[in-house]
Write an enzyme that holds these catalytic residues in place. Structure first.
Site: not given
Length: 207
Positions: A13, A88, A127, A154, A165
Site C-alpha cells: 500500500k 478499517r 525484511r 523488527r 496481524r
C-alpha cells in the site's frame, strides 16, 4: 479524485500510495500519521487519543473519525485524497460516507491490493532495517549497504507475528471489502507482481 486504499500489512500500500500522490497530486491521509501529529501538537483530540495509546488500547472510532474529518478540511485535500488505514471496518465506512456527504464529497474508488498471505509472510519476515540510518533491506544484507550499520529484524516482522496481524486484518476487513463491492466502488488488483505493473492496473481503474 477521492480514493480508499486497502491492503494487508506488506501488500505494498505504501509504495502504491506514494506513486498515486506523485501522479495525481492528491493528499495522503494516513490515520497513523494523523494520530501521531495530533498527539505531538497536543490538540484536544490528540490528548484524548494519547490516553488510549498509552494504555495499549485501540483509539475509539469516534476519535479517529473526528481526526479524519479535521484532516479532510485542510486545503491540500481539495484536489482529492487517498485514505490509507481508514476505514478499517464496514461501520467506519458507513460513518465516513455520511460525513463526506455533509461535506459535499464522496469516495470515487476503493482499490484493494490483494496478495497471498504466505507471500506476505515471506516478504515481511525477510525484511531487515538498519539501526543507524533506517535503510530497509532484506535477510541477505549482512550489514547496511548505505552506511555499514547493523541490520535487524523488527519484532512485528517475525513470521508468527505477521500471521497474527494478517488474521486480524482479514477478520476486520472482509466485511469492508464486501461493503465497497456492494457500493460498486471496489477494484481489486493482484499485488504479487512488479510495482509498475500493479500501478498500471490501478491507473486503469481510476481512468
Amino acid at each position: 479524485m477521492n480514493i480508499v486504499l486497502l491492503g494487508a500489512p506488506g501488500a505494498g500500500k505504501g509504495t502504491q500510495a506514494a506513486k498515486l500522490i506523485a501522479e495525481y497530486d492528491i493528499a495522503h491521509i494516513s490515520t497513523g500519521d494523523i494520530l501521531r501529529a495530533a498527539v505531538k501538537a497536543q490538540t484536544v483530540l490528540g490528548l484524548e487519543a494519547k490516553t488510549y495509546m498509552d494504555n495499549g488500547e485501540l483509539v475509539p472510532d469516534s476519535v479517529v473519525i473526528e481526526l479524519v474529518k479535521e484532516r479532510l478540511q485542510e486545503k491540500d485535500t481539495e484536489k482529492g485524497f487517498i485514505l490509507d488505514g481508514f476505514p478499517r471496518t464496514a461501520t467506519q465506512a458507513v460513518v465516513l460516507d455520511s460525513e463526506l456527504i455533509e461535506m459535499g464529497r464522496a469516495i470515487d474508488k476503493t482499490i484493494a491490493i490483494l496478495v497471498d498471505a504466505e507471500v506476505i509472510v515471506e516478504r515481511l519476515s525477510s525484511r531487515r532495517l538498519c539501526r543507524a540510518c533506517g535503510y530497509i533491506g532484506n535477510a541477505a544484507d549482512a550489514c547496511c549497504p548505505t552506511c555499514g550499520g547493523e541490520m535487524y529484524q523488527r519484532d512485528d516482522d517475525k513470521p508468527e507475528t505477521v500471521r497474527n496481524r494478517l488474521d486480524v486484518y482479514e477478520k476486520s476487513t472482509a466485511p469492508l471489502i464486501d461493503y465497497y463491492r456492494g457500493a460498486e466502488l471496489l477494484f481489486e488488483v493482484d499485488g504479487d507482481r512488479p510495482v509498475d505493473e500493479v500501478f498500471a492496473d490501478i491507473k486503469r481503474a481510476l481512468a
